[in-house]
Design an enzyme around this catalytic site. Structure first.
Site, PDB file in Angstrom:
ATOM      1  N   SER A  44       0.825  -1.196   0.000  1.00 47.89           N
ATOM      2  CA  SER A  44       0.000   0.000   0.000  1.00 47.89           C
ATOM      3  C   SER A  44       0.860   1.246   0.000  1.00 47.89           C
ATOM      4  O   SER A  44       1.942   1.276   0.604  1.00 47.89           O
ATOM      5  CB  SER A  44      -0.901   0.020   1.238  1.00 47.89           C
ATOM      6  OG  SER A  44      -1.568   1.251   1.367  1.00 47.89           O
ATOM      7  N   LYS A  94       1.602  -2.971   6.687  1.00 47.60           N
ATOM      8  CA  LYS A  94       2.009  -3.275   5.311  1.00 47.60           C
ATOM      9  C   LYS A  94       3.518  -3.159   5.153  1.00 47.60           C
ATOM     10  O   LYS A  94       4.150  -3.958   4.444  1.00 47.60           O
ATOM     11  CB  LYS A  94       1.283  -2.353   4.333  1.00 47.60           C
ATOM     12  CG  LYS A  94      -0.175  -2.718   4.096  1.00 47.60           C
ATOM     13  CD  LYS A  94      -0.289  -4.069   3.391  1.00 47.60           C
ATOM     14  CE  LYS A  94      -1.706  -4.361   2.954  1.00 47.60           C
ATOM     15  NZ  LYS A  94      -1.817  -5.637   2.213  1.00 47.60           N
ATOM     16  N   TYR A 131      -2.414   0.392   9.882  1.00 44.60           N
ATOM     17  CA  TYR A 131      -2.514  -0.277   8.583  1.00 44.60           C
ATOM     18  C   TYR A 131      -1.254  -0.069   7.766  1.00 44.60           C
ATOM     19  O   TYR A 131      -0.657  -1.024   7.258  1.00 44.60           O
ATOM     20  CB  TYR A 131      -3.735   0.253   7.817  1.00 44.60           C
ATOM     21  CG  TYR A 131      -3.775  -0.218   6.381  1.00 44.60           C
ATOM     22  CD1 TYR A 131      -4.068  -1.541   6.071  1.00 44.60           C
ATOM     23  CD2 TYR A 131      -3.502   0.660   5.331  1.00 44.60           C
ATOM     24  CE1 TYR A 131      -4.086  -1.977   4.753  1.00 44.60           C
ATOM     25  CE2 TYR A 131      -3.523   0.236   4.021  1.00 44.60           C
ATOM     26  CZ  TYR A 131      -3.816  -1.086   3.737  1.00 44.60           C
ATOM     27  OH  TYR A 131      -3.826  -1.525   2.441  1.00 44.60           O
TER      28      TYR A 131
END
Length: 322
Positions: free
Chosen positions: A117, A145, A141
């Site tokens: 991402s 990643k 998040y």
């Protein structure tokens, strides 16, 4: 040749499955259906219901289907929610990736394409993000990643895993009316749901340092994204060396106002967006450079903003039975 797609019943994963089939590669799907949809997996494609945290299940799936490589998309993907749910985010995205890598090693599968991402960059200082831009994730998040990338990198060093990680921002549109974005947090479905229910979408801030005063972001069509995931898999299968990181970006981006204008044009619903105040932390412009992916992974922006909106709208209408 068979490739496993983790999260293959999700919005992006189902498009990757279609792209694999189009390239003559047999997909196998594993998905817990926590956010995926069983009906997104085509008839005839082997489907395994389960989590990548179940190492025995993953190893058995890899072995039984003679899997050559993995395209890893499974995970918890909501950056905003991850701030309230950090443990869930790390379990799904970090522990899950580690479990997958362990299962792959035991099954002798040594090729991996990782769906990472652009959240790994956080809010970069410049307005064009390249693979050399420093990473500074601002949510669990994004952090999860980036840690996933580190795990994959280190497994490559230790065990010879052949791999690449693909970073991207906002994925939109649909490659088929049967496959649509069901996220409650993404711009396109939010705006389309508002318009079709008689509500007025909102723009947050119109005084940014951009041509029309609204934020500019990277929007990429999901079918283009899927094509490059498959190109990465094919390159690894052919033994071609890839960069460890690729950005899948447009290079110029679209403004929120441009998105709203395209929404009105394509849907035929005339509206003037409500104007709200700026949201804290929203930069003027963040766009990724996709030059490396264009060189190596057949990365091309094949769809205009109108194409993106039209395909998303057709899929939403199909889902509503219209």
């Amino acid at each position: 040749m068979t490739w496993l797609v983790t999260g293959g019943a999700g919005y992006i994963g189902s498009h990757v499955v279609d792209a694999l089939r189009g390239a003559g590669i047999g997909p196998v799907v594993i998905d817990s259906l926590s956010s995926g949809h069983r009906e997104f997996v085509p008839a005839g494609v082997p489907f395994v219901l389960g989590s990548i945290l179940d190492e025995e299940l993953v190893e058995r799936t890899l072995t039984q289907h003679a899997v050559a490589g993995v395209i890893h998309l499974a995970g918890f993907k909501y950056a905003g929610v991850s701030v309230q749910e950090p443990l869930l985010t790390y379990e799904q995205n970090v522990t899950g990736t580690a479990a997958l890598l362990g299962a792959m090693e035991r099954a002798g599968v040594d090729k991996l394409v990782f769906s990472s991402s652009a959240a790994t960059y956080g809010t970069p200082g410049g307005d064009i993000v390249t693979e050399a831009t420093p990473t500074n994730p601002e949510s669990p998040y994004g952090e999860s990643k980036l840690i996933g990338e580190w795990l994959i990198r280190d497994q490559g060093r230790a065990r010879g895993l052949q791999h690449t990680s693909l970073r991207y921002f906002n994925v939109v549109g649909s490659g088929s009316p049967e496959l649509y974005d069901t996220s409650p947090h993404n711009l396109f479905p939010i705006v389309l749901r508002a318009l079709t229910s008689g509500q007025t979408p909102r723009i947050y801030g119109t005084d940014y340092n951009t041509p029309d005063g609204t934020c500019v972001r990277d929007y990429v069509h999901v079918a283009d994204l899927a094509t490059s995931h498959v190109a990465a898999a094919q390159s690894l299968a052919a033994g071609r060396a890839l960069e460890p990181i690729y950005n899948l970006g447009s290079g110029d981006g679209l403004s929120v106002r441009q998105i709203m204008t395209a929404m009105a044009k394509v849907t035929g619903i005339d509206f003037e967006p409500e104007i709200g105040p700026r949201r804290a932390g929203d930069p003027d412009r963040i766009v990724a450079d996709g030059a490396l992916a264009a060189r190596d992974l057949d990365w091309v922006m094949r769809h205009s903003v109108e194409d993106m909106v039209a395909s998303a709208y057709a899929a939403q209408r199909h889902a509503a039975g219209v």
